[in-house]
Structures are given as structure tokens and as C-alpha cells.
Design a protein around this motif. Structure first.
Motif: not given
Length: 335
Positions: A99-103, A154-160
Motif C-alpha cells: 500500500s502506498g500514498g500520503a497515508a 510507504g508514504g508520509a504516514f504509514t502503518m504496516g
């Protein structure tokens, strides 16, 4: 999108009341096997705010059961050609996408399916003989499915996302009053084992603020029981050919994900599963002729705990590891 669930394996039942002989490699005499389907992987996601969908769980293994009647004869000549093969396997969990984005928020991987119970009943008067290397008289095994791997973020705020949990191995029971003879190297008379599925690991996350995903839980192995009646006999002649080998093993815990960013927290590893009770009772005779060929061997092993993920950044904390599972009680009886 989400991954689909694996289908369950049905029950498998095989009976021999007559004569069976095979000559090829891995050509089993009597086979009963049930395998659950593997869970589907979920898709990737990308956008300003990205949420991954969960992966599918694996299907369960069914009951595998073999019966040998009092007039049965089962012989094999090839290498790794077990006379009796009974096995149930749970399907592995699917893996979740990245998953990838600003959040961005990772999804959970699928859990494994459980291994079903396995039974082998060999009546007094039944005769089993193998001649090849690694060709066991009786092979009985249940394996729980392992959890899937969680995708990275990946992104500004990320939670795996979290790795999937393993599932349990089933109970394995062998009751034999048969005559069993093996001639090959590493050709055990009876092999009985139950193994719990391992927890899935999580992949790395990276961003300005990044939280690593956790690993999945390892599952317990099942109870293993081998009972040899007063009319039973086991004879092996070669190197490493144990008379009876019985074992229960817990699955290992999954590892947490590494995390990197200005502020980063590594993911937590999860606990290992326990080995369960293992019992071997012999009221017959066991004779081994080769070096390193034990008469009876019984063992229970807990799975190792998962390691925590690394954290990297200006403010960074590594993830914690978890404890391994306990071994179970072991009982040997020779009367």
C-alpha cells in the motif's frame, strides 16, 4: 481487492484387506491424504489515502485414516516408497498486497488452515515390508498451514499490516499390531508427527511517520500417540532406521517488520506455538540392526518466537521479540 478463502480438504479413508506391491520410487503402497487450499493474495493499493484489503485464509485439512486388515500384505521396493502414507495438511494463508500514498494502511495476511486428525490402524496379522532407502513402514503426519506474509507500506504516514497466524496440527494416532520390516537406510518402521503452522512475517514500512506491522502467531503441534500391541513386531536393518519416531512441533512466531522514517517504530514479533504430548507404548518387539537406529524416539518441541523489526530514523524504536512455545510431555512405555 480481498483474497478468497481456500477450500477445505475432505476426509480420506483407505483400506487394504488384500495384497499390494509397488516397485517405483515414491510409489506408496496405501495412501490417504487431505490438503486444504491456499488462501488468495489481496491486491495492491495506491492513492492519497490507501487501504489494502485483507488476504484470504487457507482451508482446513480433513481426516486422513488408513486401515490394514489381518490378512493384508503391503510391500514396496522403491526408494522413499512408504508402505502406508496418511497425511492431512492445512492450506497456507494468502499474502496481503503493498500500500502506498500520503497515508497508507497495510492489511492483514490470511491465517493458515488447521491440519486434520490422522489415524492408522494395523490389525494383528497384517504384514508390511519396504526395501528402499527412506521407505517407512508407516508414515502418519498432520501439518497446520502457515500464515501469509503482510505487504509493505510507504508514504508520509504509514502503518504496516500484520502477518497471518499459523494454525494447529491435528492429533496423530497409530495403533499397530502388524509385523513391519524395513531394509533401507533411514527407513523407519513407524513415523508419526504433528506440526503447527508458523506465523507469517510482516514486510517493511517507510515514511515520515512509520509504524511497522507485527508478525503472526505460531500454532501448536498436535498430540501424537503410537501404541504397539502384543503381537506387533518392528524390524529395521540399516543405518538411521529407527523403529519408532514420534514428534510434536509448535510453529515458529512470525517476525515483525522493519520501519524507517523521521519517527519510526519497528513491528513486534509474535509468539511460537507449543509442542504437545507425545506417547509411545510398546507391548511387542522392536529390533534395529543399523548404526544410529534407535528403537523408540519421542520428542516434543516448542516453536521459536518471532524477532522484532528494526526501527530507523531521528526518533526510532525497534520492535519487541516474543517468547518461544513450550515443549509438551513425553512418555515412553515398554512392557
Amino acid at each position: 481487492g480481498s483474497g478468497g478463502y481456500g477450500g477445505n480438504g475432505g476426509d480420506a479413508h483407505a483400506v487394504n484387506n488384500s495384497y499390494i506391491h509397488t516397485g517405483g520410487q515414491r510409489a506408496y503402497g496405501v495412501l490417504a491424504q487431505s490438503i486444504g487450499g491456499i488462501g488468495g493474495n489481496s491486491g495492491n493499493s495506491a492513492g492519497i489515502v490507501a487501504w489494502s484489503a485483507d488476504a484470504g485464509s487457507g482451508g482446513h485439512g480433513g481426516h486422513a485414516w488408513v486401515e490394514l486388515g489381518p490378512d493384508s500384505i503391503t510391500t514396496t521396493a522403491g526408494n522413499w516408497a512408504h508402505a502406508v502414507f496418511a497425511q492431512s495438511i492445512g492450506g497456507g494463508g494468502g499474502s496481503s498486497g503493498w500500500s502506498g500514498g500520503a497515508a497508507s494502511f497495510g492489511a492483514s495476511a490470511g491465517n493458515g488452515g488447521y491440519g486434520g486428525n490422522v489415524d492408522v490402524d494395523a490389525a494383528a496379522g497384517a504384514y508390511i515390508e519396504t526395501r528402499g532407502q527412506g521407505a517407512y513402514g508407516i508414515f502418519a503426519e498432520s501439518i497446520g498451514g502457515s500464515g501469509g506474509t503482510a505487504g509493505g507500506t510507504g508514504g508520509a504516514f504509514t502503518m504496516g499490516g500484520a502477518g497471518g497466524s499459523g494454525n494447529t496440527g491435528g492429533k496423530v494416532t497409530v495403533d499397530s499390531s502388524a509385523a513391519i520390516i524395513t531394509h533401507g537406510i533411514d527407513a523407519r518402521g513407524i513415523f508419526a508427527q504433528s506440526v503447527g503452522g508458523g506465523g507469517g512475517s510482516a514486510n517493511a514500512s517507510g515514511g515520515i511517520v512509520s509504524l511497522g506491522g507485527s508478525g503472526g502467531t505460531g500454532a501448536d503441534g498436535g498430540i501424537v500417540s503410537v501404541t504397539l500391541g502384543s503381537e506387533s513386531s518392528i524390524t529395521t536393518t540399516s543405518l538411521g532406521a529407527d523403529g519408532v519416531f514420534a514428534q510434536s512441533i509448535g510453529g515458529g512466531g512470525g517476525s515483525g517488520a522493519a520501519s524507517g522514517g523521521i519517527a519510526a517504530l519497528g513491528g513486534k514479533g509474535d509468539v511460537g506455538g507449543a509442542g504437545k504430548a507425545v506417547t509411545v507404548n510398546n507391548a511387542g518387539s522392536i529390533t534395529t540392526g543399523g548404526n544410529l537406529a534407535r528403537g523408540m524416539f519421542a520428542q516434543s518441541i516448542g516453536g521459536g518466537g518471532g524477532s522484532g523489526g528494526n526501527g530507523g530514523g531521528i526518533v526510532a524504536i525497534g520492535g519487541s521479540s516474543s517468547a518461544g512455545g513450550n515443549g509438551g510431555g513425553v512418555t515412553l512405555g515398554n512392557t
